[in-house]
Design a protein around this motif. Structure first.
Motif, short mmCIF file in Angstrom:
data_model
loop_
_atom_site.label_atom_id
_atom_site.label_comp_id
_atom_site.label_asym_id
_atom_site.label_seq_id
_atom_site.Cartn_x
_atom_site.Cartn_y
_atom_site.Cartn_z
N ARG A 97 90.03 52.58 47.87
CA ARG A 97 90.34 51.17 48.13
C ARG A 97 89.26 50.51 48.99
N ALA A 98 88.83 49.34 48.54
CA ALA A 98 88.01 48.51 49.41
C ALA A 98 88.90 48.01 50.56
N MET A 99 88.33 47.90 51.73
CA MET A 99 89.09 47.50 52.92
C MET A 99 88.35 46.35 53.60
N GLY A 100 89.07 45.68 54.48
CA GLY A 100 88.42 44.59 55.18
C GLY A 100 89.20 44.15 56.41
N TRP A 101 88.58 43.23 57.12
CA TRP A 101 89.21 42.59 58.27
C TRP A 101 89.11 41.08 58.10
N PHE A 102 90.26 40.42 58.10
CA PHE A 102 90.30 38.97 58.17
C PHE A 102 90.67 38.60 59.60
N ARG A 103 90.41 37.35 59.96
CA ARG A 103 90.83 36.88 61.27
C ARG A 103 91.26 35.43 61.19
N GLN A 104 92.18 35.09 62.09
CA GLN A 104 92.66 33.72 62.16
C GLN A 104 92.70 33.27 63.60
N ALA A 105 91.85 32.32 63.90
CA ALA A 105 91.79 31.75 65.25
C ALA A 105 92.86 30.67 65.38
N PRO A 106 93.27 30.37 66.61
CA PRO A 106 94.29 29.34 66.81
C PRO A 106 93.88 28.01 66.21
N GLY A 107 94.74 27.46 65.36
CA GLY A 107 94.47 26.16 64.76
C GLY A 107 93.47 26.15 63.64
N LYS A 108 93.03 27.34 63.22
CA LYS A 108 92.02 27.41 62.16
C LYS A 108 92.54 28.21 60.97
N GLU A 109 91.85 28.07 59.85
CA GLU A 109 92.22 28.83 58.67
C GLU A 109 91.77 30.28 58.81
N ARG A 110 92.46 31.14 58.10
CA ARG A 110 92.09 32.55 58.11
C ARG A 110 90.78 32.73 57.35
N ALA B 89 90.99 35.63 68.07
CA ALA B 89 91.76 35.47 66.83
C ALA B 89 92.71 36.65 66.68
N VAL B 90 93.64 36.49 65.75
CA VAL B 90 94.41 37.63 65.28
C VAL B 90 93.62 38.26 64.15
N TYR B 91 93.38 39.53 64.24
CA TYR B 91 92.60 40.26 63.24
C TYR B 91 93.56 41.07 62.35
N TYR B 92 93.38 40.89 61.04
CA TYR B 92 94.24 41.55 60.07
C TYR B 92 93.44 42.55 59.25
N CYS B 93 93.97 43.76 59.16
CA CYS B 93 93.39 44.78 58.29
C CYS B 93 93.94 44.57 56.89
N VAL B 94 93.07 44.70 55.88
CA VAL B 94 93.50 44.48 54.49
C VAL B 94 92.96 45.58 53.59
N ALA B 95 93.64 45.79 52.48
CA ALA B 95 93.22 46.79 51.51
C ALA B 95 93.38 46.24 50.10
N SER B 96 92.46 46.60 49.24
CA SER B 96 92.49 46.17 47.85
C SER B 96 92.96 47.31 46.95
N ILE B 97 93.37 46.98 45.73
CA ILE B 97 93.66 48.04 44.76
C ILE B 97 92.37 48.55 44.12
N TRP B 98 91.27 47.82 44.35
CA TRP B 98 89.97 48.19 43.78
C TRP B 98 89.12 48.93 44.80
#
Length: 124
Positions: free
Chosen positions: A31-44, A91-100
């Protein structure tokens, strides 16, 4: 797939922090993996991503040269080493995973599984 992120906290500008994300299942290396983040008042937004083998990485321009994404497939864990942190990294940091396993895209819909998020606060 369950993703458990950890390592967030309160640091000062210029400090370093390492986030970890442990995946619950054995096909992690596919699985490809990643980190997204969302700062207060901003888009992820995407911060960084890595292919299943670790051979391909992607960084947002805002973190390039300061953040490093890596993975240990034997431990089913992906890391985000964050150096020279700035207040705008808060920001809040989110770990993500793909099916690819390949990293063909870095948009949100490419990643099917999301962790609960960990808060990083950088004070000036």
């Amino acid at each position: 797939v369950q993703l458990q992120a950890s390592g967030g906290g309160l640091v000062q500008a210029g400090d370093s922090l390492r986030l970890s994300c442990a995946a619950s299942e054995g096909t992690f290396s596919k699985r490809a993996m990643g980190w997204f983040r969302q700062a207060p008042g901003k888009e992820r937004e995407i911060a960084a991503a890595i292919s299943g083998s670790g051979g391909t990485t992607y960084y947002a321009d805002s973190v390039k040269g300061r953040f490093t994404i890596s993975r240990d497939n034997a431990k089913n864990t992906v890391y985000l080493q964050m150096n020279s942190l700035k207040p705008e990294d808060t920001a809040v940091y989110y770990c993500v995973a793909s099916i690819w396993d390949t990293l063909m895209d870095v948009i949100e819909s490419y990643f099917d599984y999301w962790g609960q998020g960990t808060l990083v606060t950088v004070s000036s």
